[in-house]
Design a protein around this motif. Structure first.
Motif, mmCIF file in Angstrom:
data_model
loop_
_atom_site.group_PDB
_atom_site.id
_atom_site.type_symbol
_atom_site.label_atom_id
_atom_site.label_comp_id
_atom_site.label_asym_id
_atom_site.label_seq_id
_atom_site.Cartn_x
_atom_site.Cartn_y
_atom_site.Cartn_z
ATOM 1 N N ILE A 144 42.241 55.582 71.110
ATOM 2 C CA ILE A 144 42.584 54.829 72.329
ATOM 3 C C ILE A 144 43.913 54.108 72.148
ATOM 4 C CG2 ILE A 144 41.910 52.862 73.774
ATOM 5 C CD1 ILE A 144 38.978 53.692 73.232
ATOM 6 N N LEU A 145 44.095 53.512 70.973
ATOM 7 C CA LEU A 145 45.352 52.818 70.684
ATOM 8 C C LEU A 145 46.527 53.791 70.691
ATOM 9 C CD1 LEU A 145 46.627 50.105 69.871
ATOM 10 C CD2 LEU A 145 46.176 50.708 67.469
ATOM 11 N N ALA A 146 46.332 54.965 70.096
ATOM 12 C CA ALA A 146 47.389 55.978 70.067
ATOM 13 C C ALA A 146 47.712 56.481 71.472
ATOM 14 C CB ALA A 146 46.969 57.136 69.171
ATOM 15 N N LEU A 147 46.668 56.682 72.275
ATOM 16 C CA LEU A 147 46.890 57.138 73.658
ATOM 17 C C LEU A 147 47.649 56.096 74.472
ATOM 18 C CD1 LEU A 147 43.438 58.801 74.444
ATOM 19 C CD2 LEU A 147 45.670 59.945 74.397
ATOM 20 N N ALA A 148 47.385 54.824 74.195
ATOM 21 C CA ALA A 148 48.113 53.762 74.895
ATOM 22 C C ALA A 148 49.599 53.831 74.570
ATOM 23 C CB ALA A 148 47.543 52.398 74.492
ATOM 24 N N VAL A 149 49.917 54.092 73.302
ATOM 25 C CA VAL A 149 51.322 54.217 72.890
ATOM 26 C C VAL A 149 51.958 55.436 73.548
ATOM 27 C CG1 VAL A 149 52.871 54.619 70.940
ATOM 28 C CG2 VAL A 149 50.944 53.040 70.694
ATOM 29 N N VAL A 150 51.243 56.556 73.524
ATOM 30 C CA VAL A 150 51.761 57.795 74.109
ATOM 31 C C VAL A 150 51.986 57.651 75.611
ATOM 32 C CG1 VAL A 150 51.204 60.213 74.618
ATOM 33 C CG2 VAL A 150 50.779 59.283 72.335
ATOM 34 N N SER A 151 51.100 56.918 76.279
ATOM 35 C CA SER A 151 51.244 56.738 77.728
ATOM 36 C C SER A 151 52.496 55.954 78.085
ATOM 37 C CB SER A 151 50.006 56.024 78.285
ATOM 38 O OG SER A 151 49.934 54.687 77.794
ATOM 39 N N VAL A 152 52.966 55.143 77.130
ATOM 40 C CA VAL A 152 54.175 54.343 77.368
ATOM 41 C C VAL A 152 55.438 55.132 77.021
ATOM 42 C CG1 VAL A 152 55.468 52.272 76.697
ATOM 43 C CG2 VAL A 152 52.985 52.158 77.013
ATOM 44 N N VAL A 153 55.443 55.765 75.847
ATOM 45 C CA VAL A 153 56.660 56.445 75.369
ATOM 46 C C VAL A 153 56.776 57.873 75.883
ATOM 47 C CG1 VAL A 153 56.722 55.016 73.304
ATOM 48 C CG2 VAL A 153 55.569 57.233 73.218
ATOM 49 N N PHE A 204 34.627 65.753 61.415
ATOM 50 C CA PHE A 204 35.737 66.629 61.041
ATOM 51 C C PHE A 204 36.582 67.002 62.264
ATOM 52 C CE2 PHE A 204 37.054 71.163 60.587
ATOM 53 C CZ PHE A 204 38.020 71.001 59.603
ATOM 54 N N PHE A 205 35.948 67.455 63.326
ATOM 55 C CA PHE A 205 36.692 67.854 64.529
ATOM 56 C C PHE A 205 37.267 66.643 65.263
ATOM 57 C CE2 PHE A 205 33.922 71.655 64.018
ATOM 58 C CZ PHE A 205 34.942 72.594 63.878
ATOM 59 N N ALA A 206 36.581 65.511 65.198
ATOM 60 C CA ALA A 206 37.106 64.290 65.817
ATOM 61 C C ALA A 206 38.380 63.830 65.100
ATOM 62 C CB ALA A 206 36.055 63.181 65.780
ATOM 63 N N LEU A 207 38.416 63.966 63.787
ATOM 64 C CA LEU A 207 39.609 63.593 63.024
ATOM 65 C C LEU A 207 40.781 64.520 63.329
ATOM 66 C CD1 LEU A 207 38.061 62.719 59.542
ATOM 67 C CD2 LEU A 207 39.064 61.124 61.185
ATOM 68 N N ILE A 208 40.488 65.794 63.541
ATOM 69 C CA ILE A 208 41.556 66.723 63.931
ATOM 70 C C ILE A 208 42.108 66.339 65.294
ATOM 71 C CG2 ILE A 208 42.108 69.114 64.519
ATOM 72 C CD1 ILE A 208 40.045 70.023 62.491
ATOM 73 N N SER A 209 41.211 66.029 66.225
ATOM 74 C CA SER A 209 41.640 65.581 67.555
ATOM 75 C C SER A 209 42.535 64.354 67.450
ATOM 76 C CB SER A 209 40.411 65.273 68.412
ATOM 77 O OG SER A 209 40.777 64.687 69.642
ATOM 78 N N LEU A 210 42.108 63.400 66.637
ATOM 79 C CA LEU A 210 42.882 62.175 66.447
ATOM 80 C C LEU A 210 44.237 62.463 65.820
ATOM 81 C CD1 LEU A 210 42.960 59.016 66.418
ATOM 82 C CD2 LEU A 210 42.121 59.183 64.063
ATOM 83 N N SER A 211 44.270 63.396 64.890
ATOM 84 C CA SER A 211 45.507 63.712 64.174
ATOM 85 C C SER A 211 46.624 64.108 65.135
ATOM 86 C CB SER A 211 45.245 64.845 63.174
ATOM 87 O OG SER A 211 46.402 65.113 62.416
ATOM 88 N N PHE A 212 46.278 64.856 66.181
ATOM 89 C CA PHE A 212 47.289 65.278 67.158
ATOM 90 C C PHE A 212 47.853 64.077 67.915
ATOM 91 C CE2 PHE A 212 45.410 69.425 66.433
ATOM 92 C CZ PHE A 212 46.507 70.279 66.541
ATOM 93 N N ILE A 213 46.974 63.163 68.342
ATOM 94 C CA ILE A 213 47.433 61.996 69.095
ATOM 95 C C ILE A 213 48.227 61.046 68.202
ATOM 96 C CG2 ILE A 213 46.688 60.016 70.468
ATOM 97 C CD1 ILE A 213 46.275 62.664 71.818
ATOM 98 N N VAL A 214 47.753 60.844 66.999
ATOM 99 C CA VAL A 214 48.454 59.963 66.059
ATOM 100 C C VAL A 214 49.820 60.533 65.719
ATOM 101 C CG1 VAL A 214 48.445 59.143 63.672
ATOM 102 C CG2 VAL A 214 46.396 58.904 65.072
ATOM 103 N N HIS A 215 49.885 61.838 65.559
ATOM 104 C CA HIS A 215 51.169 62.511 65.284
ATOM 105 C C HIS A 215 52.177 62.222 66.390
ATOM 106 C CE1 HIS A 215 53.958 65.701 64.068
ATOM 107 N NE2 HIS A 215 53.950 66.104 65.339
ATOM 108 N N GLU A 216 51.718 62.266 67.598
ATOM 109 C CA GLU A 216 52.602 62.029 68.744
ATOM 110 C C GLU A 216 52.975 60.551 68.845
ATOM 111 O OE1 GLU A 216 54.746 63.789 71.885
ATOM 112 O OE2 GLU A 216 53.400 64.753 70.457
#
Length: 545
Positions: A261-270, A311-323
């Motif tokens: 959620i925190l990562a998505l908030a950052v992505v929504s801004v930048v 495992f799959f949740a961490l992969i999902s998170l990895s994409f958002i955190v990467h961005e």
């Protein structure tokens, strides 16, 4: 600088390895040690128990052919490989394959703190073979697939390696194999190299069918203990699973969702640099949900089985955190700081507690080994061994498995054994402060020694009394173990306890806990037996530590 960016990998490896080498053999480790890599044994296992050929061969190889230090090292290496692959998947899918120190670190911390059953999926060797190693093979496959599927052409060697990785990924776990297949089906519409997707799907399908169509799976599932489940209607099963088991399973990864959620908030801004990032993240998050939803067909849903969803949740998170971490520094730097601080708040106490607890079990293992060896030498019909004792951990599920395989009899050469629960850390008998007493306590029972130690997790001080077995049956609920502790001041601290004799080896033990005084301030203890019904003090022993 190139070397420095890999420091998180080295530090995390060392941290986990320190716990791994303090994890004793347990549960089914003994069984798979004897199976080893023997083909006929594995074939029998496949036909009568489980289709997890990959996991079973990993277990047998590690335990049957390698020493303790080596297989602990390789087990941690498997964890590091899986986390590295998860952290690099976004770059493999959207650009050049690169390592991100931050991605690795946050995924590593979250794997630890959000793990539904850390002890059984990561440190128990058979458990790690079934959940950690199989997820590692899937992560290796996904990195290969994402990297190759973006290219128009690939070499024959790379295609062959991809096929092998797909076979291993397909023969991983019942739920993760299905999810991996579906993920590749979806991704085949995104990537340009359709042949790579087809080859991957063929490999996964062959591996999955090998796993799922095992006769052993059906034999185990037909066990009479599961009749309650088989007799339920489909409506009742749906209700039981999706309204009781599924919500708890999904909620167990709440730390992952919070960072997402925190990562998505950052992505929504930048803004997004690559729109595929969100698509892949959604696909894998759905995969996480499907991994737990797949248990609708299973009568059991143990906590360790939820590792596939994590495992799959961490992969999902990895994409958002990467961005989020690659965007404008005004937002990415605070995001990194807040995420790491949040993870560390949970990781540090969890890690320190687990390191302490597992270290204590190494001493408990020595006590158990000595009892079993003595039982073998004396040809005892049934050897009584104490159950593993765990003090406080961040989560109860962080602990390793306490099941005792019948293969323990073969390993130690004993006729039979039974397990007795114990309410104190009996490993302290080998290292705690020992006070020689050797005085009669009641009847023929002799108080031989007193052990004093401090539980560093709960901060509780323990006094353990070691009694001979003589006349131990005379103790009952009418008796109280008196323990009055005197310091430098006036009065005493009362640490009395009901007599709960706990057999360990050739002695009986009584555990008491005291507060409000440091060990260095104790000048005397008065111990004895008090009879409640008459108020009589049957014995009194003064001890000056």
């Amino acid at each position: 600088m190139r070397v420095i960016k890999y420091c998180p990998v080295l530090l995390f490896f060392i941290a986990v390895f320190l716990v791994a080498i303090r994890t004793p053999m347990q549960s089914d480790d003994y069984t798979y040690m004897f199976i080893g890599t023997n083909f006929s044994d594995h074939l029998h296992h496949y036909m009568t128990w489980s289709g997890r050929l990959v996991a079973d061969y990993v277990s047998g190889f590690l335990l049957g052919h390698l020493n303790y230090i080596t297989y602990s090292f390789l087990n941690v290496a498997a964890l590091i490989t899986m986390i590295s692959c998860i952290s690099m998947l976004p770059s493999a899918a959207t650009g050049m394959l690169r390592f991100s120190p931050f991605n690795f670190t946050i995924i590593a911390f979250l794997y630890w703190i959000a793990n539904p059953n850390l002890g059984q999926t990561t440190f128990w060797i058979v458990g790690s073979a079934n959940y950690l190693w199989t997820n590692m093979f899937i992560s290796l496959f996904l990195v290969c697939y994402f990297h190759l599927a973006r290219k128009e052409k690939n070499t024959a060697l790379s295609t062959l390696l991809l096929l092998i990785a797909a076979l291993l990924a397909g023969c991983s776990n019942e739920n993760t194999s299905i999810v991996t297949f579906i993920v590749v089906v979806v991704c085949s519409f995104i990537f340009i190299n359709k042949a790579t997707s087809v080859i991957s799907l063929v490999g996964i399908l062959i591996g999955a069918l090998t796993l799922l169509l095992s006769p052993g799976n059906y034999l185990r599932n037909s066990n009479s203990s599961f009749d309650y489940w088989h007799n339920m209607s489909i409506v009742d099963k749906l209700w039981e699973h999706f309204y009781k088991r599924f919500p708890d399973a999904v909620a167990s990864y709440w730390q992952v969702y919070l960072i997402a959620i925190l990562a998505l908030a950052v992505v929504s801004v930048v803004g997004l640099k690559d729109k595929k990032t969100i698509l892949f993240s959604v696909v894998f998050m759905i995969g996480s949900l499907m991994a737990n939803a797949a248990f609708i067909g299973s009568p059991t849903m143990p906590a360790r089985a939820l590792s596939g969803g994590l495992f799959f949740a961490l992969i999902s998170l990895s994409f958002i955190v990467h961005e989020a971490s690659a965007g404008d520094k005004i937002y990415s730097v605070p995001f990194k700081i807040v995420s790491l601080c949040f993870a560390l708040i949970y990781f540090i106490p969890s890690y320190l507690a687990l390191l302490y607890v597992f270290n204590e079990t190494t001493y408990q293992a020595k006590v158990r080994d000595a009892i079993l060896e003595k039982g073998r030498q004396d040809n005892v019909p049934v050897v009584d061994i104490p159950q593993w004792y765990f003090t406080r951990t961040a989560k109860v599920s962080d602990r390793f498995d306490t099941f005792h395989s019948h293969s323990i009899k073969k390993y130690y050469g004993v006729n039979d054994f039974k397990v007795t629960n114990v309410s104190f850390d009996y490993g302290q008998l080998l290292k705690a402060e020992k006070i020689l007493v050797n005085k009669s306590l009641m009847g023929k029972s002799v108080l031989e020694n007193i052990y004093m130690y401090k539980d560093l997790v709960t901060n509780r001080n323990h006094v353990v009394f070691e009694l001979t077995n003589d006349d131990s049956e005379s103790y009952n609920d009418d008796y109280i173990m008196v323990n009055h502790i005197y310091g430098n001041g006036e009065g005493f601290i009362k640490a009395d306890a009901r007599i709960n004799l706990q057999p360990i080896g050739n002695h009986q033990y009584i555990d008491t806990v005291y507060h409000d005084i440091d060990r260095k301030d104790i000048v005397m203890m008065v111990v004895g037996i008090h009879k409640k019904s008459t108020g009589e003090l049957l014995s009194r022993i003064e001890i000056k530590p």
